[in-house]
Design a protein around this motif. Structure first.
Motif, mmCIF file in Angstrom:
data_model
loop_
_atom_site.group_PDB
_atom_site.id
_atom_site.type_symbol
_atom_site.label_atom_id
_atom_site.label_comp_id
_atom_site.label_asym_id
_atom_site.label_seq_id
_atom_site.Cartn_x
_atom_site.Cartn_y
_atom_site.Cartn_z
ATOM 1 N N GLY A 41 0.874 -1.170 0.000
ATOM 2 C CA GLY A 41 0.000 0.000 0.000
ATOM 3 C C GLY A 41 0.906 1.213 0.000
ATOM 4 O O GLY A 41 1.686 1.406 0.940
ATOM 5 N N LEU A 42 0.868 2.012 -1.034
ATOM 6 C CA LEU A 42 1.869 3.052 -1.268
ATOM 7 C C LEU A 42 1.453 4.430 -0.751
ATOM 8 O O LEU A 42 0.263 4.705 -0.574
ATOM 9 C CB LEU A 42 2.151 3.135 -2.770
ATOM 10 N N THR A 46 -2.221 4.146 -3.612
ATOM 11 C CA THR A 46 -2.462 3.097 -4.592
ATOM 12 C C THR A 46 -1.846 1.806 -4.075
ATOM 13 O O THR A 46 -1.001 1.819 -3.177
ATOM 14 C CB THR A 46 -1.823 3.430 -5.956
ATOM 15 N N PHE A 47 -2.288 0.683 -4.637
ATOM 16 C CA PHE A 47 -1.605 -0.579 -4.412
ATOM 17 C C PHE A 47 -0.436 -0.638 -5.394
ATOM 18 O O PHE A 47 -0.477 -0.019 -6.453
ATOM 19 C CB PHE A 47 -2.552 -1.762 -4.654
ATOM 20 N N SER A 48 0.580 -1.427 -5.066
ATOM 21 C CA SER A 48 1.760 -1.534 -5.930
ATOM 22 C C SER A 48 1.471 -2.286 -7.224
ATOM 23 O O SER A 48 2.273 -2.248 -8.150
ATOM 24 C CB SER A 48 2.904 -2.212 -5.180
ATOM 25 N N SER A 69 4.227 6.174 4.435
ATOM 26 C CA SER A 69 2.890 6.023 3.854
ATOM 27 C C SER A 69 1.827 6.148 4.936
ATOM 28 O O SER A 69 2.083 5.897 6.118
ATOM 29 C CB SER A 69 2.761 4.655 3.184
ATOM 30 N N ALA A 70 0.633 6.475 4.520
ATOM 31 C CA ALA A 70 -0.528 6.378 5.411
ATOM 32 C C ALA A 70 -0.798 4.897 5.670
ATOM 33 O O ALA A 70 -0.381 4.045 4.890
ATOM 34 C CB ALA A 70 -1.740 7.015 4.738
ATOM 35 N N MET A 115 -9.068 3.396 -3.505
ATOM 36 C CA MET A 115 -7.830 2.617 -3.619
ATOM 37 C C MET A 115 -8.231 1.168 -3.899
ATOM 38 O O MET A 115 -8.632 0.450 -2.991
ATOM 39 C CB MET A 115 -7.012 2.733 -2.334
ATOM 40 N N THR A 116 -8.143 0.775 -5.177
ATOM 41 C CA THR A 116 -8.628 -0.542 -5.592
ATOM 42 C C THR A 116 -7.643 -1.233 -6.520
ATOM 43 O O THR A 116 -6.752 -0.610 -7.096
ATOM 44 C CB THR A 116 -9.992 -0.435 -6.315
ATOM 45 N N ALA A 117 -7.828 -2.515 -6.654
ATOM 46 C CA ALA A 117 -7.087 -3.359 -7.607
ATOM 47 C C ALA A 117 -7.994 -4.531 -7.917
ATOM 48 O O ALA A 117 -9.143 -4.584 -7.440
ATOM 49 C CB ALA A 117 -5.746 -3.806 -7.015
#
Length: 122
Positions: A41-42, A46-48, A69-70, A115-117
């Motif tokens: 989690g960046l 975003t996800f990496s 990062s948060a 924030m999704t993937a």
């Protein structure tokens, strides 16, 4: 181009997902045939990776949040066992779950609404 059209976006707003910046990751084979992903989690919210590609079976996600990062978490709402706690910067947590049905499964950070993937089971 397909990768750019799939799921990782920054936080904010009420709108739907925007084009993704992260790569597509194929699972690597771990011990006992477990499929393994390393996902972060960046700080950019975003996800990496925008897409994780695996076959039906047991999957382990090693989820980390880098220093600076948060906090984030990793949750697949359609798979009850596929979730981490909220992970603080500089920490990590692994989660193992089983998926038997092919299809696309949305991945979210429940703290950051956009924030999704996608987990793609082929």
């Amino acid at each position: 181009m397909l990768v750019a059209a799939l799921g990782v976006v920054g936080c904010g707003g009420e709108g739907g997902p925007s084009p993704a910046d992260g790569p597509t990751l194929a699972a690597r084979q771990g011990a006992d045939g477990v499929q393994v992903f390393a996902v972060s989690g960046l700080p950019s919210m975003t996800f990496s990776a925008s897409e994780l590609v695996a076959k039906p079976g047991t999957i382990r996600v090693d989820f980390s949040v880098p220093t600076g990062s948060a906090p984030h978490n990793f949750v697949i709402p359609r798979i009850p066992d596929a979730h981490t706690r909220i992970v603080s910067a500089g920490s990590s947590q692994s989660v193992t779950f089983t998926v038997t049905q092919p299809g696309d499964y949305q991945i979210v950070c429940t703290i950051h609404a956009n924030m999704t993937a996608t987990l793609k089971i082929t």
